[in-house]
Design an enzyme around this catalytic site. Sequence first.
Site, mmCIF file in Angstrom:
data_model
loop_
_atom_site.group_PDB
_atom_site.id
_atom_site.type_symbol
_atom_site.label_atom_id
_atom_site.label_comp_id
_atom_site.label_asym_id
_atom_site.label_seq_id
_atom_site.Cartn_x
_atom_site.Cartn_y
_atom_site.Cartn_z
ATOM 1 N N ASN A 9 0.852 -1.143 0.104
ATOM 2 C CA ASN A 9 0.078 -0.198 0.076
ATOM 3 C C ASN A 9 1.002 1.244 -0.015
ATOM 4 O O ASN A 9 1.534 1.369 0.991
ATOM 5 C CB ASN A 9 -1.026 0.107 1.322
ATOM 6 C CG ASN A 9 -2.054 0.902 1.302
ATOM 7 O OD1 ASN A 9 -1.415 2.386 1.040
ATOM 8 N ND2 ASN A 9 -3.067 0.887 1.576
ATOM 9 N N HIS A 12 0.892 5.954 1.607
ATOM 10 C CA HIS A 12 1.752 7.419 2.526
ATOM 11 C C HIS A 12 2.708 7.915 1.824
ATOM 12 O O HIS A 12 3.550 8.727 1.924
ATOM 13 C CB HIS A 12 2.207 6.807 3.919
ATOM 14 C CG HIS A 12 0.838 6.549 4.723
ATOM 15 N ND1 HIS A 12 0.082 7.560 5.102
ATOM 16 C CD2 HIS A 12 0.335 5.386 5.075
ATOM 17 C CE1 HIS A 12 -1.067 7.190 5.470
ATOM 18 N NE2 HIS A 12 -0.828 5.791 5.856
ATOM 19 N N ARG A 20 3.831 18.910 0.126
ATOM 20 C CA ARG A 20 4.071 20.099 -0.389
ATOM 21 C C ARG A 20 3.533 20.380 -1.750
ATOM 22 O O ARG A 20 3.754 21.251 -2.421
ATOM 23 C CB ARG A 20 5.769 19.618 -0.829
ATOM 24 C CG ARG A 20 6.467 20.283 0.031
ATOM 25 C CD ARG A 20 6.862 21.616 -0.020
ATOM 26 N NE ARG A 20 8.030 21.831 0.994
ATOM 27 C CZ ARG A 20 9.378 22.259 0.751
ATOM 28 N NH1 ARG A 20 9.676 22.298 -0.637
ATOM 29 N NH2 ARG A 20 10.417 22.459 1.415
ATOM 30 N N HIS A 45 -5.363 3.377 -1.599
ATOM 31 C CA HIS A 45 -6.823 3.476 -0.874
ATOM 32 C C HIS A 45 -7.200 5.022 -1.436
ATOM 33 O O HIS A 45 -6.787 5.839 -0.905
ATOM 34 C CB HIS A 45 -6.754 3.425 0.703
ATOM 35 C CG HIS A 45 -8.070 3.499 1.175
ATOM 36 N ND1 HIS A 45 -8.050 3.311 2.782
ATOM 37 C CD2 HIS A 45 -9.316 3.815 0.826
ATOM 38 C CE1 HIS A 45 -9.608 3.589 3.011
ATOM 39 N NE2 HIS A 45 -10.400 3.981 1.979
ATOM 40 N N ARG A 47 -9.723 7.567 -0.909
ATOM 41 C CA ARG A 47 -10.692 7.886 0.211
ATOM 42 C C ARG A 47 -11.549 8.815 -0.296
ATOM 43 O O ARG A 47 -11.327 9.903 -1.502
ATOM 44 C CB ARG A 47 -10.035 8.584 1.360
ATOM 45 C CG ARG A 47 -9.359 7.265 2.380
ATOM 46 C CD ARG A 47 -8.852 8.029 3.574
ATOM 47 N NE ARG A 47 -8.483 6.944 4.615
ATOM 48 C CZ ARG A 47 -9.345 6.320 5.349
ATOM 49 N NH1 ARG A 47 -10.529 7.124 5.492
ATOM 50 N NH2 ARG A 47 -9.061 5.549 6.109
ATOM 51 N N ARG A 51 -7.594 12.306 0.784
ATOM 52 C CA ARG A 51 -6.405 12.969 1.750
ATOM 53 C C ARG A 51 -5.139 12.352 1.386
ATOM 54 O O ARG A 51 -4.146 12.977 1.881
ATOM 55 C CB ARG A 51 -6.702 12.464 3.296
ATOM 56 C CG ARG A 51 -6.420 11.053 3.504
ATOM 57 C CD ARG A 51 -6.517 10.970 5.070
ATOM 58 N NE ARG A 51 -7.957 10.918 5.344
ATOM 59 C CZ ARG A 51 -8.268 10.159 6.797
ATOM 60 N NH1 ARG A 51 -7.421 9.525 7.341
ATOM 61 N NH2 ARG A 51 -9.518 10.279 6.879
ATOM 62 N N HIS A 52 -4.953 11.300 0.912
ATOM 63 C CA HIS A 52 -3.482 10.850 0.291
ATOM 64 C C HIS A 52 -3.436 10.760 -1.226
ATOM 65 O O HIS A 52 -3.297 11.399 -2.039
ATOM 66 C CB HIS A 52 -2.979 9.743 1.024
ATOM 67 C CG HIS A 52 -3.715 8.544 1.618
ATOM 68 N ND1 HIS A 52 -4.693 7.836 1.051
ATOM 69 C CD2 HIS A 52 -4.320 8.119 2.766
ATOM 70 C CE1 HIS A 52 -5.330 7.040 1.554
ATOM 71 N NE2 HIS A 52 -5.162 7.330 2.911
ATOM 72 N N GLU A 72 -8.474 -0.041 -2.669
ATOM 73 C CA GLU A 72 -9.366 -0.073 -1.634
ATOM 74 C C GLU A 72 -10.273 1.127 -1.705
ATOM 75 O O GLU A 72 -9.738 2.400 -1.997
ATOM 76 C CB GLU A 72 -8.373 0.168 -0.272
ATOM 77 C CG GLU A 72 -7.676 -1.103 -0.064
ATOM 78 C CD GLU A 72 -6.535 -0.906 0.907
ATOM 79 O OE1 GLU A 72 -5.755 -1.696 1.377
ATOM 80 O OE2 GLU A 72 -6.693 0.243 1.731
ATOM 81 N N THR A 102 -6.815 5.879 10.448
ATOM 82 C CA THR A 102 -6.968 4.923 9.436
ATOM 83 C C THR A 102 -8.115 3.847 9.508
ATOM 84 O O THR A 102 -9.128 4.466 10.386
ATOM 85 C CB THR A 102 -5.544 4.178 9.726
ATOM 86 O OG1 THR A 102 -5.528 3.057 8.630
ATOM 87 C CG2 THR A 102 -5.584 3.589 11.383
ATOM 88 N N THR A 103 -8.346 3.038 8.584
ATOM 89 C CA THR A 103 -9.410 2.051 8.921
ATOM 90 C C THR A 103 -9.492 1.509 10.051
ATOM 91 O O THR A 103 -8.690 0.950 10.620
ATOM 92 C CB THR A 103 -9.220 0.935 7.585
ATOM 93 O OG1 THR A 103 -8.933 1.663 6.351
ATOM 94 C CG2 THR A 103 -10.743 0.314 7.170
ATOM 95 N N GLU A 153 -10.995 -10.409 2.952
ATOM 96 C CA GLU A 153 -9.532 -9.541 3.569
ATOM 97 C C GLU A 153 -9.987 -9.651 5.006
ATOM 98 O O GLU A 153 -10.820 -8.916 5.584
ATOM 99 C CB GLU A 153 -9.087 -8.487 3.036
ATOM 100 C CG GLU A 153 -7.888 -7.724 3.661
ATOM 101 C CD GLU A 153 -7.184 -6.586 3.396
ATOM 102 O OE1 GLU A 153 -7.445 -6.438 1.975
ATOM 103 O OE2 GLU A 153 -6.369 -6.091 3.988
ATOM 104 N N HIS A 193 -3.659 -5.098 7.697
ATOM 105 C CA HIS A 193 -3.971 -3.850 8.689
ATOM 106 C C HIS A 193 -3.043 -4.074 9.797
ATOM 107 O O HIS A 193 -3.190 -4.928 10.675
ATOM 108 C CB HIS A 193 -5.276 -3.669 8.979
ATOM 109 C CG HIS A 193 -5.392 -2.119 9.222
ATOM 110 N ND1 HIS A 193 -5.100 -1.490 10.379
ATOM 111 C CD2 HIS A 193 -5.761 -0.968 8.493
ATOM 112 C CE1 HIS A 193 -5.345 -0.128 10.422
ATOM 113 N NE2 HIS A 193 -5.819 -0.120 9.035
#
Length: 239
Positions: A9, A12, A20, A45, A47, A51-52, A72, A102-103, A153, A193
């Site tokens: 994953n 991050h 930045r 993921h 979302r 956010r990422h 995801e 997080t999840t 999962e 996870h």
Amino acid sequence: MRNVKLGVNIDHIATLRNARNEKNPDTVEATRVVLSSGGDMVVMHLRGDRRHIKDADLERARREVKGLIHLEMAATPEMEKIALKIRPDSVCIVPESPNEVTTQGGLKMAGNLAGLEKITRSLSKSGIEVSLFVDPEPQPIRAAHNIGADCIELCTSKYSVSWGKKLQAKELEQLQLASFLVKELKMNLHAGHGLDYYNVVPVARIEGMDSLNIGYSIISRAMFVGLKTAVSEMKRLIQ
Ligand code: PXP
């Protein structure tokens, strides 16, 4: 050799890039490194709040890299539309709430079955393998099977945060029992996870484990040893 697959994953990588709001570190470059270092698939993921990972990360990975992409996503009409357009190789439906870091655990199936079934069958019909992220308990596993999921999962959060041999053994047993049921139902078995270099091996050794999805610990280690080494070390551990 067990040959448990590793999904890496890279959310991050995008978190750092977003700090930045520039181009680096590039998620496509990360995808290439993951897939050439022992990662069997790249996991993102997307979302609702972006956010990422952003839509462009997913689109570019699909367009620019040859390799398996595992998405995801929450069971929303918006995400269903995106998945049908971008066509990842597989999807994991996860619970999502706006303020979580997080999840938080597996899907709550009761009360949400109709919506989950609609999206599961729609994605599965289009050729995307669908897994449902559930706690290691019989009820949600059977429910996921009944609505047509290809894969389960198992949420390993509780195992991952369990402290001390006794508690960890209890959570591992819960995962083993749940895995037994998943295999009895002839479904593919994933887990993830909170898994890291110290707790992953017993989970990888569970009979019938097909794939582990791991993010935070690999990207954290990559800060010190580089992504290539962090991925290949994890792959070596789970094989
Ligand atoms: N599996 C699922 C369904 C997840 O939501 C996540 C986090 O995005 C992971 C695995 C990976 O978790 P971690 O980053 O703690 O390894």
